[in-house]
Design a protein around this motif. Sequence first.
Motif, PDB file in Angstrom:
ATOM      1  N   ALA A 111       0.824  -1.200   0.000  1.00  0.00           N
ATOM      2  CA  ALA A 111       0.000   0.000   0.000  1.00  0.00           C
ATOM      3  C   ALA A 111       0.865   1.260   0.000  1.00  0.00           C
ATOM      4  CB  ALA A 111      -0.912   0.006   1.229  1.00  0.00           C
ATOM      5  N   ASP A 112       0.389   2.258  -0.753  1.00  0.00           N
ATOM      6  CA  ASP A 112       0.964   3.616  -0.732  1.00  0.00           C
ATOM      7  C   ASP A 112       2.438   3.635  -1.144  1.00  0.00           C
ATOM      8  OD1 ASP A 112       0.981   6.303  -0.458  1.00  0.00           O
ATOM      9  OD2 ASP A 112       0.312   6.336   1.626  1.00  0.00           O
ATOM     10  N   LEU A 113       2.725   3.080  -2.321  1.00  0.00           N
ATOM     11  CA  LEU A 113       4.104   3.086  -2.815  1.00  0.00           C
ATOM     12  C   LEU A 113       4.477   4.449  -3.378  1.00  0.00           C
ATOM     13  CD1 LEU A 113       3.142  -0.026  -3.088  1.00  0.00           C
ATOM     14  CD2 LEU A 113       5.166  -0.231  -4.540  1.00  0.00           C
ATOM     15  N   GLN A 114       5.719   4.874  -3.139  1.00  0.00           N
ATOM     16  CA  GLN A 114       6.234   6.081  -3.766  1.00  0.00           C
ATOM     17  C   GLN A 114       6.571   5.796  -5.229  1.00  0.00           C
ATOM     18  OE1 GLN A 114       9.099   8.498  -1.677  1.00  0.00           O
ATOM     19  NE2 GLN A 114       8.506   7.662   0.324  1.00  0.00           N
ATOM     20  N   PHE A 115       6.940   6.853  -5.958  1.00  0.00           N
ATOM     21  CA  PHE A 115       7.099   6.735  -7.409  1.00  0.00           C
ATOM     22  C   PHE A 115       8.205   5.744  -7.792  1.00  0.00           C
ATOM     23  CE2 PHE A 115       9.231   8.091 -11.342  1.00  0.00           C
ATOM     24  CZ  PHE A 115       8.176   7.935 -12.232  1.00  0.00           C
ATOM     25  N   GLN A 116       9.385   5.868  -7.172  1.00  0.00           N
ATOM     26  CA  GLN A 116      10.507   5.021  -7.604  1.00  0.00           C
ATOM     27  C   GLN A 116      10.234   3.531  -7.353  1.00  0.00           C
ATOM     28  OE1 GLN A 116      12.909   3.077  -5.968  1.00  0.00           O
ATOM     29  NE2 GLN A 116      14.161   2.724  -7.803  1.00  0.00           N
ATOM     30  N   PRO A 117       9.776   3.123  -6.147  1.00  0.00           N
ATOM     31  CA  PRO A 117       9.455   1.701  -5.959  1.00  0.00           C
ATOM     32  C   PRO A 117       8.368   1.201  -6.911  1.00  0.00           C
ATOM     33  CG  PRO A 117       9.667   2.792  -3.844  1.00  0.00           C
ATOM     34  CD  PRO A 117       9.673   3.861  -4.875  1.00  0.00           C
ATOM     35  N   LEU A 118       7.344   2.050  -7.151  1.00  0.00           N
ATOM     36  CA  LEU A 118       6.276   1.639  -8.068  1.00  0.00           C
ATOM     37  C   LEU A 118       6.810   1.476  -9.485  1.00  0.00           C
ATOM     38  CD1 LEU A 118       3.237   1.083  -8.139  1.00  0.00           C
ATOM     39  CD2 LEU A 118       2.888   3.499  -8.715  1.00  0.00           C
ATOM     40  N   LYS A 119       7.708   2.369  -9.892  1.00  0.00           N
ATOM     41  CA  LYS A 119       8.317   2.278 -11.214  1.00  0.00           C
ATOM     42  C   LYS A 119       9.165   1.009 -11.324  1.00  0.00           C
ATOM     43  CE  LYS A 119      11.428   4.794 -14.317  1.00  0.00           C
ATOM     44  NZ  LYS A 119      12.298   5.994 -14.469  1.00  0.00           N
ATOM     45  N   THR A 120       9.869   0.665 -10.248  1.00  0.00           N
ATOM     46  CA  THR A 120      10.697  -0.551 -10.251  1.00  0.00           C
ATOM     47  C   THR A 120       9.837  -1.798 -10.411  1.00  0.00           C
ATOM     48  OG1 THR A 120      12.354   0.507  -8.839  1.00  0.00           O
ATOM     49  CG2 THR A 120      12.364  -1.898  -8.915  1.00  0.00           C
ATOM     50  N   LEU A 121       8.698  -1.854  -9.699  1.00  0.00           N
ATOM     51  CA  LEU A 121       7.785  -3.003  -9.822  1.00  0.00           C
ATOM     52  C   LEU A 121       7.222  -3.094 -11.237  1.00  0.00           C
ATOM     53  CD1 LEU A 121       5.801  -2.796  -6.453  1.00  0.00           C
ATOM     54  CD2 LEU A 121       7.620  -4.395  -7.045  1.00  0.00           C
ATOM     55  N   ALA A 122       6.860  -1.943 -11.798  1.00  0.00           N
ATOM     56  CA  ALA A 122       6.299  -1.944 -13.147  1.00  0.00           C
ATOM     57  C   ALA A 122       7.339  -2.389 -14.168  1.00  0.00           C
ATOM     58  CB  ALA A 122       5.786  -0.548 -13.488  1.00  0.00           C
ATOM     59  N   HIS A 123       8.564  -1.905 -14.007  1.00  0.00           N
ATOM     60  CA  HIS A 123       9.634  -2.280 -14.934  1.00  0.00           C
ATOM     61  C   HIS A 123       9.934  -3.776 -14.864  1.00  0.00           C
ATOM     62  CE1 HIS A 123      13.108  -1.554 -17.500  1.00  0.00           C
ATOM     63  NE2 HIS A 123      13.847  -2.267 -16.673  1.00  0.00           N
ATOM     64  N   ALA A 124       9.770  -4.355 -13.660  1.00  0.00           N
ATOM     65  CA  ALA A 124      10.016  -5.787 -13.489  1.00  0.00           C
ATOM     66  C   ALA A 124       8.821  -6.634 -13.928  1.00  0.00           C
ATOM     67  CB  ALA A 124      10.347  -6.093 -12.034  1.00  0.00           C
ATOM     68  N   GLY A 125       7.727  -5.987 -14.285  1.00  0.00           N
ATOM     69  CA  GLY A 125       6.554  -6.721 -14.757  1.00  0.00           C
ATOM     70  C   GLY A 125       5.769  -7.402 -13.661  1.00  0.00           C
ATOM     71  N   ILE A 126       5.886  -6.912 -12.418  1.00  0.00           N
ATOM     72  CA  ILE A 126       5.155  -7.523 -11.300  1.00  0.00           C
ATOM     73  C   ILE A 126       3.728  -6.991 -11.287  1.00  0.00           C
ATOM     74  CG2 ILE A 126       5.008  -7.664  -8.787  1.00  0.00           C
ATOM     75  CD1 ILE A 126       8.029  -7.698  -8.688  1.00  0.00           C
TER      76      ILE A 126
END
Length: 584
Positions: A536-551
């Motif tokens: 819950a409530d991820l900041q931009f960089q962690p969210l971008k990392t998850l998206a880039h990893a395809g999670i």
Amino acid sequence: MPSRNYLFSLRFAHALRSTFSAEPYTRQRFLQDLLAGTTVGIIAIPLAMALAVASGVEPQYGLYTAIIAGFIIALSGGSRYSVSGPTAAFVVILYPIAQNYGLSGLLVATVMSGIILVIMALLRLGRYIQYIPESVVLGFTGGIAVVIVILQLKDLFGLPVDALPESFFEKMQLLIEMAPQVHWPSLAISSLTLGIMIVWSLSKSRIPAQLPAMVIASFVGIALTYYDMPVDTIGSRFSYTLPDGVVGEGIAPVLPHLEWPWQRVGSDGIAPAWGWSTIQALLPSALAIAMLGAIESLLCAVVLDGMSGKRHSANSELLGQGIGNIVAPFFGGITATAALARSATNFRAGAYSPIAAMIHSVMVLLGLVALSRLLSYLPMPAMASLLLFVAWRMSEAPKALHLLKTAPRSDIAIFLTCFVLTVMFDMVVAIGTGMVLASLLFMKEIADMTRVSDISSSKRFAPEGAPEGWSVIKISGPLFFAAADRVFGEIAAEHLGERGTILYLDGVPVLDAGGLSALERLMHKCAEQNSFLMLADLQFQPLKTLAHAGIQPRSGEFALYSTLADALDAAGNRASGNDEATLR
């Protein structure tokens, strides 16, 4: 320059162009530069000679360095008041090169280091000087000061030693064995010279302490020789042969001349067999020279910025240093960099522009031509005392003592490690080890800042509490490789058997590859235990990392929510048997 642009700019002759574009260069300002350049030039003549001798080559090569490299770096560099030439910091690197590869090896290593400095400038690496910890800088500068003192002991005491061994322990063993053979006239001159410089520097006189000390020492040396107590001098130790066959003592009154660095052979007669293997052997030393040159020149520029209120261009200064160190060896110049003592004197003497540093080079040139015969009377013990004086100033002992008294244990450990390794081994090992140790300790401190707290019963974060069988875990701090395994390991050990876990990540600014890998392992363990995981409530960089990893969210295993409140509502729905946990 606005903001921090000075850290990224790169242009040839930045300091000179910036000075002239700001205000007109008047006759009065030229007179300021003339006075400052003359003052620094007088200081530089004996110092350049002493540093060349300490580096294992003949004294004229130090003068060639101040003349050629000093002029070119001032012309092309990025620091307005810096004065470049041979410096004490390089002695610890240059002396072993000169002993093993002779003058030509030292000159080639200098050219290689200049090329590396230019590459560093083109890659805009000047700004990274700010990432070198003070404990590392103070450690290796203090160690270099001690090494310089050790190298000068044979001349300071007039010991009958031709050359010192390369190993620290062998040096000390030889010096201790030769201690009973102290030459008392040499010790008298070295003590007198050092005493004059200390007392004169305390008087706050505008005349540099080196000038009266060298003049008085020379007269005392002549008097001792007259009374059959000769002291080793520049003239007695070094000699030259002119093209017409004339042989003289001391240094030749000859202008620097163009000659391929790899073909120039000094009085030692050492001429390496040039090949790829020799270049490979010199490359580590060239890298060390370039790194130390970059550190010393940029630290000098930073200090001058603080004194003057001006801004240097870090990359432009690296470019100038690189060009100077490429060109100077073709004229017999050894390694050069900005010298803090000479640069500070230049500023205090009223310098207005880089023209002052160029005038300093011209003054050294005039001294070489007009005073070469008089310079041969300089006593070697006096030159050794001059280097002791310089070593003490460069050691920054007051700063080092303050660090030992007030700094955290980790910084003290780094300082002592760099200091000891510099003295006992070499500067390359010291800086490399110091930077690695500093990085590891810094990562540990940052990793320790990442905290895990159970907020399941917190009225602030979960006013109605967590649903039965669920936990709400708040993570604060960066989730990088050094912290993530510990953090997710703790969560798995304490909460894996529960129905579900909510990770509240608003305090996590960074998620790197190591953190992502640890998170994926936690997700896999939760799936095996049928424990639902929510982020819950991820900041931009962690969210971008998850998206880039395809999670992506997976039904029945893992979900992402934009707020903690949404995650708590979804967990409540799952706890009440409503599996329509909408992914938001």
